[in-house]
Motif scaffolding. Structure first.
Motif, PDB file in Angstrom:
ATOM      1  N   ALA A   1       0.854  -1.186   0.000  1.00 41.30           N
ATOM      2  CA  ALA A   1       0.000   0.000   0.000  1.00 41.30           C
ATOM      3  C   ALA A   1       0.890   1.236   0.000  1.00 41.30           C
ATOM      4  O   ALA A   1       1.896   1.285   0.706  1.00 41.30           O
ATOM      5  CB  ALA A   1      -0.896  -0.011   1.228  1.00 41.30           C
ATOM      6  N   LEU A   2       0.515   2.234  -0.808  1.00 41.93           N
ATOM      7  CA  LEU A   2       1.238   3.503  -0.817  1.00 41.93           C
ATOM      8  C   LEU A   2       0.549   4.414   0.184  1.00 41.93           C
ATOM      9  O   LEU A   2      -0.652   4.666   0.077  1.00 41.93           O
ATOM     10  CB  LEU A   2       1.217   4.129  -2.218  1.00 41.93           C
ATOM     11  N   VAL A   3       1.302   4.880   1.181  1.00 40.63           N
ATOM     12  CA  VAL A   3       0.680   5.588   2.304  1.00 40.63           C
ATOM     13  C   VAL A   3       1.418   6.871   2.666  1.00 40.63           C
ATOM     14  O   VAL A   3       2.575   7.066   2.301  1.00 40.63           O
ATOM     15  CB  VAL A   3       0.612   4.673   3.556  1.00 40.63           C
ATOM     16  N   ALA A   4       0.703   7.727   3.406  1.00 40.54           N
ATOM     17  CA  ALA A   4       1.295   8.902   4.050  1.00 40.54           C
ATOM     18  C   ALA A   4       1.357   8.604   5.536  1.00 40.54           C
ATOM     19  O   ALA A   4       0.399   8.067   6.112  1.00 40.54           O
ATOM     20  CB  ALA A   4       0.439  10.128   3.781  1.00 40.54           C
ATOM     21  N   VAL A   5       2.472   8.930   6.167  1.00 41.51           N
ATOM     22  CA  VAL A   5       2.705   8.588   7.572  1.00 41.51           C
ATOM     23  C   VAL A   5       2.829   9.873   8.395  1.00 41.51           C
ATOM     24  O   VAL A   5       3.402  10.858   7.944  1.00 41.51           O
ATOM     25  CB  VAL A   5       4.001   7.751   7.709  1.00 41.51           C
ATOM     26  N   SER A   6       2.257   9.828   9.616  1.00 44.14           N
ATOM     27  CA  SER A   6       2.296  11.013  10.479  1.00 44.14           C
ATOM     28  C   SER A   6       3.673  11.185  11.108  1.00 44.14           C
ATOM     29  O   SER A   6       4.350  10.214  11.433  1.00 44.14           O
ATOM     30  CB  SER A   6       1.250  10.886  11.584  1.00 44.14           C
ATOM     31  N   LYS A   7       4.055  12.455  11.278  1.00 53.75           N
ATOM     32  CA  LYS A   7       5.265  12.764  12.044  1.00 53.75           C
ATOM     33  C   LYS A   7       4.945  12.702  13.529  1.00 53.75           C
ATOM     34  O   LYS A   7       5.788  12.371  14.331  1.00 53.75           O
ATOM     35  CB  LYS A   7       5.769  14.164  11.681  1.00 53.75           C
ATOM     36  N   GLY A   8       3.701  13.062  13.897  1.00 57.61           N
ATOM     37  CA  GLY A   8       3.295  13.027  15.306  1.00 57.61           C
ATOM     38  C   GLY A   8       4.023  14.067  16.125  1.00 57.61           C
ATOM     39  O   GLY A   8       4.559  15.026  15.603  1.00 57.61           O
ATOM     40  N   GLY A   9       3.998  13.884  17.427  1.00 56.34           N
ATOM     41  CA  GLY A   9       4.695  14.817  18.312  1.00 56.34           C
ATOM     42  C   GLY A   9       3.719  15.709  19.052  1.00 56.34           C
ATOM     43  O   GLY A   9       2.503  15.493  19.031  1.00 56.34           O
ATOM     44  N   ALA A  10       4.271  16.721  19.715  1.00 55.54           N
ATOM     45  CA  ALA A  10       3.431  17.626  20.517  1.00 55.54           C
ATOM     46  C   ALA A  10       2.563  18.483  19.602  1.00 55.54           C
ATOM     47  O   ALA A  10       2.900  18.722  18.451  1.00 55.54           O
ATOM     48  CB  ALA A  10       4.326  18.519  21.366  1.00 55.54           C
ATOM     49  N   ARG A  11       1.425  18.939  20.153  1.00 52.05           N
ATOM     50  CA  ARG A  11       0.526  19.796  19.376  1.00 52.05           C
ATOM     51  C   ARG A  11       1.223  21.116  19.081  1.00 52.05           C
ATOM     52  O   ARG A  11       1.951  21.647  19.912  1.00 52.05           O
ATOM     53  CB  ARG A  11      -0.763  20.060  20.142  1.00 52.05           C
ATOM     54  N   ALA A  12       0.963  21.624  17.889  1.00 56.71           N
ATOM     55  CA  ALA A  12       1.575  22.900  17.495  1.00 56.71           C
ATOM     56  C   ALA A  12       0.946  24.044  18.286  1.00 56.71           C
ATOM     57  O   ALA A  12      -0.237  24.010  18.598  1.00 56.71           O
ATOM     58  CB  ALA A  12       1.362  23.127  16.000  1.00 56.71           C
ATOM     59  N   ALA A  13       1.748  25.050  18.583  1.00 60.04           N
ATOM     60  CA  ALA A  13       1.249  26.236  19.294  1.00 60.04           C
ATOM     61  C   ALA A  13       0.322  27.035  18.386  1.00 60.04           C
ATOM     62  O   ALA A  13       0.464  26.962  17.170  1.00 60.04           O
ATOM     63  CB  ALA A  13       2.422  27.106  19.730  1.00 60.04           C
TER      64      ALA A  13
END
Length: 201
Positions: free
Chosen positions: A182-194
Motif C-alpha cells: 500500500a502507498l501511504v502517508a505517515v504522520s510525524k506526530g509529536g506535541a501539538r503545534a502552538a
C-alpha cells in the motif's frame, strides 16, 4: 635322474609331486569372518540404516514436492493478478472522480452508470479474493514497511508518530505474500503545534 640315495625322480607320479599350500586370507581382528553371526548382524544393521535414510529422504522429497505444488497453485497467478490490479485501480479512480454531491443529485442514467462501475469493481475484487488475492487498507494502523510503502510524511500531532494517516493506493496480498504494498502517508506526530504556528513546515 638319480638322487643321492639312489632313487629316481618320477615327475609323472602325482603322489610324489609337491602340492601347493593354500593359506586362508588374513582376517583383521575387528572384521568378523564372512558368514558369521556377527558379520550378518553388522550387514543387517547397515542395510537397516540405509533403508531408514532412504525412507527419510523420500518423505522429505514428498513434503518438498507437496509444498512446491501448493505454492504453484497459490502463487502461479501472481503476474496475472498484478496486471488485473491496474483495472481495479482504474475502476476506483473512476468512482473517486465523481463528487459525492454529483452522485446524490445525478440523473437516473448517471446513477445507473455509477452503480454499474461499483458493481464491476465489487465483482472484480470478489473474483480476486476467491483466487487468494486480498485488498488491504492500513489507514489508522502503525506503519509496517513489510506491507506499506511511505510516500511522504504528514505533520499531525493528534496521532502517534509512524501512524498511517492517508492511503494513496490500496495494497494487496496473495496468500501470505505481498502482491503490492500500500502507498501511504505517515504522520510525524509529536506535541501539538502552538496557536498560529505553521504546521506544514
Amino acid at each position: 635322474m638319480t638322487d643321492p640315495n639312489g632313487q629316481k625322480d618320477n615327475p609323472a607320479d602325482p603322489a610324489k609331486a609337491a602340492e601347493p599350500v593354500i593359506s586362508k586370507p588374513y582376517i583383521m581382528p575387528d572384521d568378523p569372518e564372512e558368514g558369521s553371526v556377527e558379520a550378518l548382524t553388522r550387514e543387517l544393521a547397515e542395510t537397516r540404516d540405509k533403508m531408514l535414510r532412504t525412507l527419510a529422504e523420500m518423505e522429505n522429497l514428498r513434503k518438498r514436492t507437496a509444498k512446491e505444488v501448493a505454492d504453484a497453485r497459490a502463487y502461479g497467478i501472481t503476474g496475472f493478478a498484478r496486471d488485473v490490479l491496474d483495472i481495479a485501480d482504474n475502476l476506483q479512480r473512476a468512482l473517486d472522480a465523481v463528487p459525492a454531491e454529483a452522485k446524490a443529485n445525478a440523473d437516473p442514467g448517471l446513477k445507473s452508470l455509477i452503480e454499474g462501475v461499483e458493481l464491476t469493481e465489487r465483482s472484480l475484487l470478489n473474483t480476486l479474493e476467491k483466487n487468494g488475492v486480498k485488498k488491504f487498507d492500513p489507514a489508522g494502523e502503525k506503519f509496517d514497511p513489510n506491507f506499506q510503502q511511505a510516500m511522504y510524511e504528514v505533520p499531525d500531532a493528534s496521532v502517534p508518530a509512524g501512524t498511517v494517516v492517508q492511503v494513496v493506493q490500496a495494497g494487496y496480498t496473495i496468500g501470505e505474500r505481498v502482491l503490492r504494498p500500500a502507498l501511504v502517508a505517515v504522520s510525524k506526530g509529536g506535541a501539538r503545534a502552538a496557536p498560529g504556528a505553521d504546521v506544514t513546515s
